[in-house]
Design a protein around this motif. Structure first.
Motif, short mmCIF file in Angstrom:
data_model
loop_
_atom_site.label_atom_id
_atom_site.label_comp_id
_atom_site.label_asym_id
_atom_site.label_seq_id
_atom_site.Cartn_x
_atom_site.Cartn_y
_atom_site.Cartn_z
N TYR A 177 0.85 -1.19 0.00
CA TYR A 177 0.00 0.00 0.00
C TYR A 177 0.89 1.24 0.00
O TYR A 177 1.49 1.60 1.02
N TYR A 271 -7.20 2.23 -4.22
CA TYR A 271 -7.08 3.37 -3.29
C TYR A 271 -6.46 4.58 -3.99
O TYR A 271 -6.88 5.72 -3.78
N PHE A 277 -11.67 8.51 0.36
CA PHE A 277 -12.07 7.23 0.94
C PHE A 277 -12.97 7.48 2.14
O PHE A 277 -12.62 8.26 3.03
N ALA A 293 -5.66 3.13 2.94
CA ALA A 293 -5.97 4.27 2.06
C ALA A 293 -4.97 5.41 2.29
O ALA A 293 -4.47 6.02 1.34
N CYS A 296 -1.69 4.97 0.73
CA CYS A 296 -1.75 5.18 -0.73
C CYS A 296 -1.98 6.64 -1.10
O CYS A 296 -2.15 6.96 -2.29
N CYS A 298 -4.57 8.52 -0.31
CA CYS A 298 -5.98 8.86 -0.53
C CYS A 298 -6.54 9.53 0.73
O CYS A 298 -6.42 8.98 1.83
#
Length: 372
Positions: A177, A271, A277, A293, A296, A298
């Motif tokens: 991730y 993501y 998110f 998330a 990543c 987000c």
């Protein structure tokens, strides 16, 4: 010291507990320590270096698609009748091993106490098994690992577990991730036909995840002219029919995409592709999806309840999970605020980096040593 880790979760499709087992075993296999690690499972794999396997016969393999409980009962009987030479037995599934093993200390990992707090969100069968097994698992254990301070407090409050019997060890997002290059994200978009901007939810479809609030907030934003769609990624759990019914009642079928279960290899790109998110869960023992998330890049909007503030910190937006209007406002503020989106992305990555599986494994080994 010989430690056995029950790892049968690796013999079936990976979910949260299986992911936990896989990650700590991977870290154990890389460590230099006085501990001899052994996995207990029913399929031979030789997946991890420096970790031995204790393979127990599985007479219930034909039933495994329907239920894993017969295997767990058989495993306990096998360990009691034919004791293996272990100093510590670690049970990563808290409501499974409810017996003590002769001459062996026992540790269980507890993720949450959801059936106690939200019994209406479970099937009767699941609740019955929980009531029978969970308390027995705790009382027969010498130590409890809790994945958050929130869960620790629930164990003390509802099960009267002595505080000195509980050690808090946080989980982490996997290394996969991370922020991905635009080319990798585009390949993913093309494969999943996600050629539009979208809001993302990832998780099992079940009442505790509070998807009705997500859908109502999304509906309000659509009425105000929102161009984004809503992507709901996750397999069906239980009591999920009301989710699909709400989407139908609000005429959102063309704007809500249910992907079903998304393989782990595809989740980082999912993501990365999302603009925001959302995760207004009613209760989480830890809450890995928001952490994934954030890793990543987000921006995350989640609940101000249970362990979620403990995990997300000040790197995300917290809302009352019952207030869909506040969730709509939060989503709008992220989608319309370029600087806010950048700030949340940067803070989220920094926050996610504070958690690691290596630290989780080291702290778990300390529990083993301290117990002996």
């Amino acid at each position: 010291m010989r430690v056995g880790i029950i790892a049968d979760r690796l013999d079936r499709p990976l979910t949260g507990i299986g992911n936990y087992v896989q990650n700590i075993l991977h870290e154990f296999s890389q460590m230099s320590t006085n501990i001899a690690f052994n996995t207990i499972r029913y399929k031979k794999s030789e997946e991890f270096d420096n970790i031995n396997e204790i393979i127990l016969a599985n007479p219930f393999e034909g039933l495994m698609k329907k239920s894993y409980y017969p295997w767990h009962l058989y495993m306990q009987l096998s360990l009691r009748m034919k004791p293996v030479d272990l100093d510590v037995l670690h049970c990563p599934e808290s409501a499974s091993i409810f017996t003590q093993i002769p001459d062996t200390k026992k540790i269980i990992t507890v993720y949450d106490t959801t059936p106690v707090l939200f019994p209406e969100t479970f099937t009767k069968g699941t609740l019955l098994r929980y009531k029978i097994l969970f308390s027995k698992s705790i009382s027969s254990s010498d130590m409890v690992i809790s994945i958050s301070n929130s869960t620790k407090q629930d164990l003390i409050r509802y099960f009267h577990v002595p505080e000195d019997k509980i050690t808090v060890i946080h989980l982490a997002a996997d290394d996969c991730y991370q922020v991905l290059p635009h080319s990798a994200i585009q390949i993913f978009r093309d494969r999943y036909k996600l050629d539009y901007p979208f809001i993302l939810y990832v998780g099992t479809l079940e009442p505790r995840k509070n998807l009705s609030t997500v859908i109502k907030a999304f509906y309000q934003l659509k009425k105000e002219g929102l161009k984004h769609k809503l992507v709901i990624a996750g397999g069906k759990g239980w009591k999920y029919n009301t989710i699909f019914q709400l989407v139908s009642d609000l005429n959102l079928e063309k704007d809500v995409c249910f992907t079903g279960y998304v393989p782990k290899n595809d989740l980082p790109a999912l993501y990365n592709a999302a603009d925001v998110f959302v995760y207004p869960s009613l209760y989480e023992g830890f809450g890995l999806p928001p952490l994934e998330a954030m890793a990543c890049g987000c921006p995350v909007i989640t609940s101000n309840t249970s362990s979620l503030p403990e995990v997300v910190g000040d790197a995300g937006i917290m809302i009352n999970p019952h207030d869909y209007e506040k969730l709509a406002e939060a989503i709008d503020s992220v989608l319309s605020g370029v600087e806010l989106k950048k700030q949340l992305s940067k803070m989220g990555q920094a926050r996610a980096a504070e958690f690691s599986w290596k630290r989780c494994a080291k702290e778990t080994c300390k529990v083993y040593n301290d117990l002996i």
